[in-house]
Design an enzyme around this catalytic site. Structure first.
Site, PDB file in Angstrom:
ATOM      1  CE1 TYR A  90      -5.168   0.527   6.803  1.00 47.53           C
ATOM      2  CE2 TYR A  90      -5.399  -1.243   5.215  1.00 47.53           C
ATOM      3  CZ  TYR A  90      -4.868  -0.752   6.396  1.00 47.53           C
ATOM      4  OH  TYR A  90      -4.054  -1.534   7.169  1.00 47.53           O
ATOM      5  CB  ALA A 148      -0.892  -0.016   1.226  1.00 44.13           C
TER       6      ALA A 148
HETATM    7  C1  FMN Z   1       2.751  -8.436   6.189  1.00 40.51           C
HETATM    8  C2  FMN Z   1       1.465  -8.181   5.434  1.00 40.51           C
HETATM    9  C3  FMN Z   1       1.227  -6.926   4.890  1.00 40.51           C
HETATM   10  C4  FMN Z   1       0.054  -6.668   4.172  1.00 40.51           C
HETATM   11  N1  FMN Z   1      -0.119  -5.447   3.577  1.00 40.51           N
HETATM   12  C5  FMN Z   1      -1.161  -5.258   2.741  1.00 40.51           C
HETATM   13  C6  FMN Z   1      -1.240  -4.088   1.947  1.00 40.51           C
HETATM   14  O1  FMN Z   1      -0.356  -3.232   1.944  1.00 40.51           O
HETATM   15  N2  FMN Z   1      -2.328  -3.942   1.155  1.00 40.51           N
HETATM   16  C7  FMN Z   1      -3.300  -4.895   1.064  1.00 40.51           C
HETATM   17  O2  FMN Z   1      -4.259  -4.722   0.323  1.00 40.51           O
HETATM   18  N3  FMN Z   1      -3.236  -6.035   1.778  1.00 40.51           N
HETATM   19  C8  FMN Z   1      -2.170  -6.241   2.587  1.00 40.51           C
HETATM   20  N4  FMN Z   1      -2.044  -7.441   3.241  1.00 40.51           N
HETATM   21  C9  FMN Z   1      -3.017  -8.523   2.976  1.00 40.51           C
HETATM   22  C10 FMN Z   1      -2.496  -9.450   1.865  1.00 40.51           C
HETATM   23  O3  FMN Z   1      -2.407  -8.760   0.635  1.00 40.51           O
HETATM   24  C11 FMN Z   1      -3.409 -10.670   1.673  1.00 40.51           C
HETATM   25  O4  FMN Z   1      -4.653 -10.225   1.224  1.00 40.51           O
HETATM   26  C12 FMN Z   1      -3.573 -11.482   2.950  1.00 40.51           C
HETATM   27  O5  FMN Z   1      -2.315 -11.719   3.564  1.00 40.51           O
HETATM   28  C13 FMN Z   1      -4.275 -12.822   2.700  1.00 40.51           C
HETATM   29  O6  FMN Z   1      -3.570 -13.592   1.759  1.00 40.51           O
HETATM   30  P1  FMN Z   1      -2.565 -14.795   2.234  1.00 40.51           P
HETATM   31  O7  FMN Z   1      -3.368 -15.725   3.080  1.00 40.51           O
HETATM   32  O8  FMN Z   1      -2.110 -15.419   0.935  1.00 40.51           O
HETATM   33  O9  FMN Z   1      -1.446 -14.163   2.985  1.00 40.51           O
HETATM   34  C14 FMN Z   1      -0.905  -7.696   4.005  1.00 40.51           C
HETATM   35  C15 FMN Z   1      -0.670  -8.949   4.579  1.00 40.51           C
HETATM   36  C16 FMN Z   1       0.496  -9.206   5.266  1.00 40.51           C
HETATM   37  C17 FMN Z   1       0.740 -10.587   5.821  1.00 40.51           C
END
Ligand code: FMN
Length: 360
Positions: free
Chosen positions: A185, A62
């Site tokens: 957000y 982000a």
């Molecule tokens: C360390 C971390 C930072 C994240 N930062 C963002 C972000 O900047 N923007 C966003 O839309 N989602 C963010 N997320 C959510 C991830 O994009 C994703 O949707 C979420 O981790 C679920 O997917 P996963 O189970 O494959 O990790 C973040 C997740 C993690 C773990």
């Protein structure tokens, strides 16, 4: 390739063709220690490693379009040209590995001005450099500091801030623009009745609550032209009584499609505390529902196994899958998925420099 594996088929949005359908979702790194929004060697190394590791398209973390839109003081920004130039090196390194790169443009709204997660994610104190957060209404998120409701003339400046950021991003070579309207957000705060209590044109029914997002999309599209894909990340449900529902998100997706959005990245939650039924692929059904609006979607959330990811595409529940935390653990997740799904045919996907690691 003898077997048809959907994960490794290219995917085209407007003028962009991506080499496969396993993409990296946006993940904040909270690593701009200088607090100036200028990305560092960490961001370069982190994203380049995953481009080498086979991801088709990588989303940046982000990235704030205005200073008060940062989550933490250590977030990346693109509200000035110095920040954009720092991104250029990341863009070039990722693209040199055959991947595409999209920037997630964001404003954190009432969830801004917090500590890095490894310091507890609480609101910053004045001594730590807190800033006044803003939101559609003066309603706090959980125990975070109370935001100030935006005035109409301030709302009017937001589409231009997103559009200027998008123009800078395209100027340094980004392939795709993602607008962050999820996870509680600012743009999600406008969409959800739980955080938007406005009685003016930006509140009320879905058309009112979606007005700012649609204005942002329209301003961004006008600035980046017809060739650059513009996607929107939404939280398709608030998982809470009185909040956004999947049914409403399908209607929202139709409005976004009409406003020239190319793909919806379907996440959920984050605007209020809620009991979320976590489990493998727990958000895929929301993605499949939003897909009925007639535009491509990406699915995300606990997609961790290659066969699971492939089945989502085979079943046409999504057009792209995103692998987040599993890719923090394993930058080569996509290469390992290729080994699992393609066997010997995966060799051609491995960078030759890494092949000795595969054959050991
Ligand atoms: C360390 C971390 C930072 C994240 N930062 C963002 C972000 O900047 N923007 C966003 O839309 N989602 C963010 N997320 C959510 C991830 O994009 C994703 O949707 C979420 O981790 C679920 O997917 P996963 O189970 O494959 O990790 C973040 C997740 C993690 C773990």
């Amino acid at each position: 390739m003898s077997r048809r594996i959907r994960l490794f088929e290219p995917f085209t949005l407007r003028g962009l063709t991506v080499r496969n359908r396993v993409w990296l979702p946006a993940m904040c790194q909270y690593s701009v220690e200088a607090r100036d929004g200028v990305v560092t060697s960490w961001h370069l190394a982190h994203l380049t490693a995953r481009a080498i590791g086979g991801f088709g398209l990588l989303h940046t973390e982000a990235t704030a379009v205005v200073p008060v839109g940062r989550i933490s003081a250590q977030d990346a920004g693109i509200w000035n040209d110095e920040q954009a130039e720092a991104w250029r090196a990341v863009v070039e390194a990722v693209r040199a590995q055959g991947a595409a790169i999209g920037i997630q443009l964001a404003h954190a709204g009432r969830k801004a001005s917090v500590r890095q997660p490894w310091h507890g994610s609480a609101s910053l104190t004045a001594e730590e450099g807190a800033w006044q957060t803003v939101a559609p209404s003066a309603v706090a998120f959980d125990s975070l500091a109370q935001p100030r409701a935006l005035e109409l003339d301030e709302i009017a400046q937001l589409p231009a801030a997103f559009a200027a950021a998008a123009e800078r991003a395209v100027g340094v070579g980004f392939d795709l623009i993602q607008i962050h309207a999820a996870h509680g957000y600012l743009l999600h705060e406008f969409l959800s009745p739980l955080s938007n209590h406005r009685t003016d044109a930006y509140g009320g029914d879905l058309a009112g609550r979606a007005r700012l997002l649609l204005e942002v999309v329209t301003a961004v599209r006008a600035r980046v032209g017809d060739d650059v894909p513009v996607t929107v990340r939404i939280s398709a449900t608030d998982w809470a009584e009185g909040g956004l529902t999947v049914a409403e998100s399908i209607e929202l997706a139709k409005l976004l499609k009409a406003a020239s959005v190319d793909l919806i990245d379907v996440s959920t939650g984050g605007n209020v505390l809620a009991d979320i039924p976590l489990g493998p692929g727990y958000q895929v059904s929301a993605a499949a529902a939003v897909r009925t609006a007639g535009l491509p979607v990406s699915a995300v959330g606990l997609i961790t196994r290659p066969e699971q990811a492939e089945q989502i595409l085979v079943d046409e529940r999504a057009d792209v899958v995103l692998v987040g935390r599993a890719a923090l653990d394993d930058p080569n997740w996509v290469l390992h998925a290729a080994d699992a799904l393609l066997g010997g045919h995966a060799a051609e996907l491995w960078p030759p420099q890494l092949v000795r690691g595969r054959q050991r």
